[in-house]
Design a protein around this motif. Sequence first.
Motif, short mmCIF file in Angstrom:
data_model
loop_
_atom_site.label_atom_id
_atom_site.label_comp_id
_atom_site.label_asym_id
_atom_site.label_seq_id
_atom_site.Cartn_x
_atom_site.Cartn_y
_atom_site.Cartn_z
N GLU A 186 21.35 10.07 0.66
CA GLU A 186 22.53 10.66 0.01
C GLU A 186 22.85 9.93 -1.30
O GLU A 186 23.20 10.57 -2.29
CB GLU A 186 23.74 10.64 0.95
N ASP A 187 22.69 8.61 -1.27
CA ASP A 187 22.95 7.83 -2.49
C ASP A 187 22.03 8.25 -3.63
O ASP A 187 22.46 8.39 -4.77
CB ASP A 187 22.78 6.33 -2.22
N PHE A 188 20.75 8.45 -3.32
CA PHE A 188 19.82 8.84 -4.38
C PHE A 188 20.04 10.28 -4.83
O PHE A 188 19.78 10.61 -5.99
CB PHE A 188 18.37 8.57 -3.99
N LYS A 189 20.55 11.13 -3.96
CA LYS A 189 20.94 12.47 -4.39
C LYS A 189 22.07 12.40 -5.41
O LYS A 189 22.07 13.09 -6.43
CB LYS A 189 21.38 13.33 -3.19
N VAL A 218 15.88 8.21 -18.97
CA VAL A 218 16.73 8.76 -17.91
C VAL A 218 15.91 9.72 -17.04
O VAL A 218 16.05 9.74 -15.82
CB VAL A 218 18.00 9.43 -18.49
N ASN A 219 15.03 10.51 -17.67
CA ASN A 219 14.14 11.38 -16.89
C ASN A 219 13.25 10.56 -15.96
O ASN A 219 13.02 10.96 -14.81
CB ASN A 219 13.27 12.24 -17.81
N CYS A 220 12.74 9.45 -16.45
CA CYS A 220 11.92 8.57 -15.60
C CYS A 220 12.75 8.03 -14.44
O CYS A 220 12.25 7.92 -13.31
CB CYS A 220 11.32 7.42 -16.41
N MET A 221 14.00 7.69 -14.72
CA MET A 221 14.89 7.24 -13.63
C MET A 221 15.08 8.34 -12.60
O MET A 221 15.08 8.08 -11.40
CB MET A 221 16.25 6.82 -14.19
N MET A 222 15.24 9.58 -13.08
CA MET A 222 15.41 10.70 -12.16
C MET A 222 14.17 10.89 -11.30
O MET A 222 14.27 11.12 -10.09
CB MET A 222 15.73 11.98 -12.94
N ASP A 223 13.00 10.78 -11.93
CA ASP A 223 11.75 10.90 -11.18
C ASP A 223 11.64 9.82 -10.12
O ASP A 223 11.23 10.07 -8.99
CB ASP A 223 10.54 10.83 -12.12
N ALA A 226 24.62 5.63 -11.40
CA ALA A 226 23.33 5.92 -10.74
C ALA A 226 22.70 4.63 -10.25
O ALA A 226 22.19 4.56 -9.12
CB ALA A 226 22.39 6.64 -11.71
N LEU A 227 22.74 3.59 -11.06
CA LEU A 227 22.17 2.30 -10.66
C LEU A 227 22.89 1.75 -9.44
O LEU A 227 22.24 1.23 -8.53
CB LEU A 227 22.25 1.29 -11.81
N SER A 228 24.21 1.85 -9.42
CA SER A 228 24.97 1.26 -8.30
C SER A 228 24.53 1.84 -6.96
O SER A 228 24.47 1.12 -5.96
CB SER A 228 26.47 1.45 -8.51
#
Length: 186
Positions: free
Chosen positions: A112-115, A78-83, A143-145
């Motif tokens: 905005e979506d990635f925020k 999940v941290n990697c996804m956040m990065d 988050a993926l959507s």
Amino acid sequence: MNNMAFFVNMPRTIVLLLLLVLSPPLFTHPAKKFVLADYKLIKTLCHEAETPKTCLSCVRSSKGSLQADGVGIAIIIVNCMMDKANALKLNITNLASTSHGNQKSICERCIEDFKIAEKELVLAKNALHEHKYGEAGSYVDKALSFGVTCRTDLKSYHDKVPSDVFRDMKIFVELYKAAFAIILKI
């Protein structure tokens, strides 16, 4: 008589010296087995995901990965996804600064979506810490959507979008697959 005492105690001295010399291997060997066991857990969990190479690459990049259990490995991913979401947000911000019209508005929506995706991933990490795996999976899905929506919208401008943006979006999806698969296993 003192010389005689030395020879009588000599076997004890030799045994003590041998113990001191041999003790480091005796104490470090179990730790090596422990690390191998954790690496096996990482390999097992990542190979059960659809994207084992991306999963392994992410987990290996974390300092604490060898001490992590299943929940810890999910948190690392999940941290990697956040990065990756943060990198995408920054790259799309750069793209938006040179875009015009509809492409610019799509980029601004993607930012905005990635925020929002980052906020969902923070919630996923919190849920994992609290052992609320269903909630964690739901947050990772949300988050993926946002990432998928952005990718779909930007595809119509494929020639004007740097290839590394699409590559990072692909990795974001692969990380999701790994995170979700591991969350289902824990």
